[in-house]
Scaffold this motif. Structure first.
Motif, PDB file in Angstrom:
ATOM      1  N   GLN A 802      47.918   4.253  19.351  1.00  0.00           N
ATOM      2  CA  GLN A 802      46.873   4.076  18.557  1.00  0.00           C
ATOM      3  C   GLN A 802      46.155   2.821  19.017  1.00  0.00           C
ATOM      4  N   LYS A 803      44.728   2.773  18.749  1.00  0.00           N
ATOM      5  CA  LYS A 803      43.990   1.681  19.149  1.00  0.00           C
ATOM      6  C   LYS A 803      42.883   1.486  18.218  1.00  0.00           C
ATOM      7  N   VAL A 804      42.631   0.008  18.004  1.00  0.00           N
ATOM      8  CA  VAL A 804      41.351  -0.405  17.073  1.00  0.00           C
ATOM      9  C   VAL A 804      40.655  -1.181  17.847  1.00  0.00           C
ATOM     10  N   LEU A 805      39.238  -1.095  17.984  1.00  0.00           N
ATOM     11  CA  LEU A 805      38.458  -1.668  18.992  1.00  0.00           C
ATOM     12  C   LEU A 805      37.157  -2.321  18.218  1.00  0.00           C
ATOM     13  N   LEU A 806      37.215  -3.682  18.363  1.00  0.00           N
ATOM     14  CA  LEU A 806      36.139  -4.481  17.494  1.00  0.00           C
ATOM     15  C   LEU A 806      34.955  -4.736  18.495  1.00  0.00           C
ATOM     16  N   GLY A 807      33.745  -4.397  18.413  1.00  0.00           N
ATOM     17  CA  GLY A 807      32.405  -4.543  19.188  1.00  0.00           C
ATOM     18  C   GLY A 807      31.749  -4.927  18.583  1.00  0.00           C
TER      19      GLY A 807
END
Length: 932
Positions: A802-807
């Motif tokens: 699982q991944k969380v991307l902050l953009g």
């Protein structure tokens, strides 16, 4: 090194990066001989220390697993025996070789002395177009199975397959190419150069013929370019198929006819042929959402209209979209309407390699490793490229000194006597343009037509501006300039110390025919530098000390303030302008002389002279900027400055708030009809927002509904807890955002994209959540922190974990994350631009002068468009599903909330609930769909 050497391909997993303090926890070694894997060795190692959560998550090794493993000294003798008489190979040999050697020393053995090869450097050379040289990315590109990254045996196996692949590729190279690579390779690490020399010896023994499609020009092997005479075949004239029934017959079995797309195609054809419109309209807009087949919708009618003499100019936003048009959309049209379109991407000459200049660099001794690696990779790339477009190399930065030396400066810089004249890529592009009926550019190239002395693009009946909502924004950005005082000093230094860059510069300046008095040049630069330093002190004194300006803030400057500056400041400014003009005139005199006597100089001297004169272009830009900044009193030109607290570094800014008004441009009148297309051109009740931003009274618009069922495919939430926050920039709100992300991530096993409007807040939130998410084996990716945009997106979409991307910024749009790559978006704040920024403040003032509410007519519609684009990242096909959680309470409480909600896709309604309830519903909604 022998041709039948055994290669020991090694990968280590360790507790850290310090070879003297950290420990090996796993060893993988694959033995390769004659292009075949002959043995595999794998061993876990007990490090005698506890693994951190981060190392456990990265390697998937556990303390329990390693507790029963042997110590390194227990297996050291066996491993040393296996490595004896082998060539050590690793992907980044500088780490693995040193680490293993140190481990042997600590175990009582001699350090490693075996020869070594680095596959990172080999991959950079022989796979020159890869966007990343991480092992996992190379495995994806070569379609190798690599389901256990950061497991030593899996990484070693992929590295061994990479070595075999490169070995086979080298054997197919022309001998002249490999000879040049070997000459340059002595700067490579360990014995990589010896490996390449051995390959050359083997190749010369067989002496294979030149591969089909290649040619050798002046010792340089090149890919033959396609014959231009057959590029644009004679089209069979057929009637345009109006309506669904006619298109069904025209498409045959090749393509299914969709009713909405058919209407779009008819609208485009009718607009450009003016068959059903009584009033001749120059502009027409079509809003068609993702999944509607928009590109085919406007290209198919052009296959009946566009010719080489009257081509369609097609402008879009990015290289990715340009490539999709060339590689996907145009070939699809050509299957349906056979061989009707020939597309060519047009770029500035500086995106292309100059073969003459590149050849000169090959005659010089390698000066620096990365420079030589670029040379070697280009030698390999030239065997494949037909365009010479340097962006094919997928490098994040083409400003390395090598690319500054070899980039093209245009046709006037191509020596007609050069052996590469007929092979020149820029000349080939211009010739191809004449044989194409679809000319593809980006918006920036189109806008630059307004600043060119002579237009590059042909006048035509047809201009299509795709992703048209970006055009005003890009025009505004291009109308925005900045000048950093440190950059001026850098150019001054380069002009007078160029021998530090080019070894032959002292000889060139000492030539009896050199037209510049070197002493005079140095005198002008020295005086200019002194005046600049005086001016810096003047500005700091006037703004910070006398004007009470705060550092690290943007200060708006009016023309009246400039006119009322202290007399000594004004004198310094005009003295600098005069000196810059003198310096520019002196160098311009040199430029004219050099080009009139170009053949006088040796190729290596031509290269140096062009590189030096390149700084004149920047000098001219500086002179124009300073002159315009102090003298231009146009109300549409706004000016501000910024002084940071690091040694009082000064940056000046100016921006033309009318830059997006297309009717004032030179290119607008060169096209009879202009079609604007995009997925988000309107903002609910404001269909004319695009027209207003472009300075056009009105643009007729047709909207096509999307095929997505948002009621079934998506959910939109606002946590009730957000209502307590009124200051959305406070540390308390940052903590709330961080805690919300943690709860959403830990209770839903889906990938999450978190959209910010502030990079500072993004950074603060990242450091609040990263370690906690690692404990749950959730990877956190963040813009500006964990790598390039391309690398982050590749990592985010890669299966496994699982991944969380902050953009922020570009992550609101132009990001294609289909299927289960993205199932949850978190919007931190509604995407309003800060009204305190000087540019926005002046933009709103201009609306006020026109009797309009700037917030209602500019800020709000722009925020709505951006929000719609952000939401559009979630649903990209009829099979996608997911949810959006907005943390900003203004979507429910603000006076403009109703307008925002009305602009959302049909079927997407806002539900306001406690975060716990939202998490529960998400688990049910997303979980059920993933288990269908």
């Amino acid at each position: 090194m022998k041709h039948d050497s055994v290669y020991a391909v090694v990968d280590l997993e360790t507790t850290g990066t310090n070879s003297k303090e950290d420990k090996i926890i796993q060893i993988g070694c694959v033995f390769v001989q004659n292009g075949q894997i002959i043995d595999i060795y794998r061993q876990d190692i007990n490090p005698r220390i506890k693994l951190t959560k981060q190392i456990e998550s990265l390697t998937r090794l556990t303390n329990q697993q390693l507790a029963s493993a042997p110590y390194f000294e227990d297996i050291a003798a066996e491993l040393m025996q296996k490595l004896t008489n082998c060539v050590f190979v690793a992907h980044n040999i500088y780490f693995d070789y040193q680490f293993l050697s140190q481990a042997f020393v600590q175990a009582g053995f001699e350090p490693l002395t075996m020869p070594g090869i680095d596959t990172v450097e080999l991959a950079q050379i022989f796979l020159p177009t890869l966007p990343s040289y991480r092992l996992t990315d190379i495995a994806d590109f070569l379609e190798y199975e690599h389901d256990r990254p950061h497991q030593a045996d899996s990484d070693a196996l992929v590295t061994s397959e990479l070595l075999i692949y490169i070995d086979q590729k080298i054997k197919q190279l022309p001998i002249c190419t490999l000879e040049q690579i070997v000459t340059l390779s002595r700067v490579l690490g360990k014995e990589t150069s010896d490996y390449l020399a051995m390959q050359l010896t083997q190749l010369k023994q067989n002496y294979p013929p030149l591969a089909p499609g290649l040619k050798v020009v002046n010792g340089l092997a090149l890919r033959q370019k396609p014959d231009m005479s057959d590029l644009y075949p004679h089209k069979v004239l057929t009637d345009f198929p109006v309506g669904v029934e006619a298109k069904t017959e025209a498409y045959g079995e090749l393509l299914e006819v969709r009713e909405s797309q058919s209407r779009m195609i008819d609208d485009v054809y009718q607009f450009f042929t003016n068959k059903t419109r009584e009033n001749v309209e120059k502009n027409f807009a079509i809003e068609a959402p993702t999944g509607s087949g928009k590109s085919f919708g406007y290209l198919y009618p052009m296959s009946f209209l566009a010719t080489c003499d009257n081509p369609v100019v097609l402008s879009t936003t990015s290289i990715l979209l340009e490539q999709q048009l060339i590689n996907e959309a145009i070939p699809l049209v050509n299957r349906v309407n056979q061989n009707s379109l020939v597309g060519t991407m047009i770029k500035s000459s500086r995106y292309f390699i100059d073969l003459n200049k590149f050849n000169v660099t090959l005659q010089q001794a390698p000066r620096q490793k990365q420079f030589a690696i670029h040379q070697m990779s280009v030698l390999v790339w030239l065997l494949d490229t037909e365009t010479g477009d340097l962006t094919e190399l997928n490098l994040a930065n083409l400003e390395h000194p090598f690319f500054r030396q070899v980039k093209h400066f245009g046709e006037r810089f191509i020596p007609t006597g050069s052996p590469f004249y007929e092979e020149d890529f820029w000349r080939y592009l211009k010739n191809r343009v004449n044989h194409s009926n679809v000319l593809i550019v980006n918006h920036a190239f189109l806008i630059k037509e307004n600043f060119r002395e002579f237009p590059w693009l042909p006048a035509s009946d047809y201009l299509i501006i795709d992703e048209a909502h970006h055009l005003p924004e890009i025009a505004e950005k291009m109308g925005r300039e900045q000048l950093d005082f440190s950059k001026i000093k850098f150019i001054f230094h380069k002009l007078t110390h160029f021998e530090e860059v080019m070894a032959n510069w002292t000889r060139i300046q000492g030539d009896k025919d050199w037209p510049i008095n070197v002493q005079l040049l140095n005198q002008i630069v020295t005086e200019s530098h002194q005046v600049l330093e005086n001016l810096e002190a003047d500005i700091v004194e006037t703004t910070v000390l006398d004007g009470k300006y705060k550092l690290n803030e943007e200060l708006l400057i009016s023309q009246e303030q400039l006119e009322n500056l202290p007399i000594y400041v004004v004198q310094d400014i005009y003295r600098l302008i005069r000196l810059l003009a003198d310096l520019n005139a002196l160098i311009n005199q040199c430029r004219d002389f050099c080009f009139q006597h170009w053949e006088k100089w040796l190729p290596s001297e031509q290269l140096s002279i062009q590189a030096w004169l390149d700084y004149q272009d920047e000098l001219q830009t500086i002179l124009a900027f300073v002159t315009d900044y102090i003298q231009n009193d146009n109300k549409q030109l706004i000016k501000w400055l910024f002084i940071d607290d690091d040694k009082y570094q000064i940056r000046l800014f100016k921006s033309d708030v009318g830059a997006s008004l297309v009717e004032d441009t030179t290119w607008y009148e060169r096209y009879q009809k202009i079609l604007y297309t995009g997925g988000t051109l309107s903002t609910g009740d404001q269909d004319n927002f695009l027209a207003k931003n472009l300075g056009i009274e009105s643009i007729p618009m047709v909207k096509f509904k999307g095929t997505f069922d948002y009621e079934q495919q998506a959910r939109l939430y606002l946590p009730t807890e957000s209502a307590q926050f009124t200051n959305l920039s406070s540390p308390y709100y940052e903590s709330y955002v961080a805690q919300s992300i943690l709860e959403l991530a830990k209770n839903n096993s889906v990938n999450i994209l978190v959209l910010f409007t502030s990079l500072d807040m993004l950074k603060n939130v990242y450091y609040k959540i990263q370690s906690s998410l690692i404990d749950d084996s959730i990877e956190t990716l963040a813009q500006g922190i964990t790598g390039s945009r391309e690398r982050i997106l590749k990592r985010f979409t890669k299966q496994g974990g699982q991944k969380v991307l902050l953009g922020a910024d570009s992550y609101w749009e132009g990001v294609d994350l289909p299927g289960d790559a993205l199932e949850l978006i978190v919007v931190v704040r509604l995407p309003f631009e800060s009204p305190d920024r000087p540019y926005i403040k002046e933009k709103l003032r201009l609306y006020q002068e026109r009797g309009l509410d700037g917030f209602q007519h500019y800020s709000l519609p722009k925020a709505i468009l951006r929000l719609r684009q952000g939401i559009g990242r979630l649903i990209r096909s009829n099979d996608d599903h997911g949810a959006i959680v907005i943390l900003d309470p203004r979507i429910e409480t603000a006076r403009y909330a109703k307008k925002i909600k009305q602009s959302l896709p049909d079927g997407l309604t806002l539900a306001v609930k406690p975060l716990d309830n939202i998490i529960s519903e998400l688990t049910d909604f997303i979980g059920k769909r993933n288990n269908r």
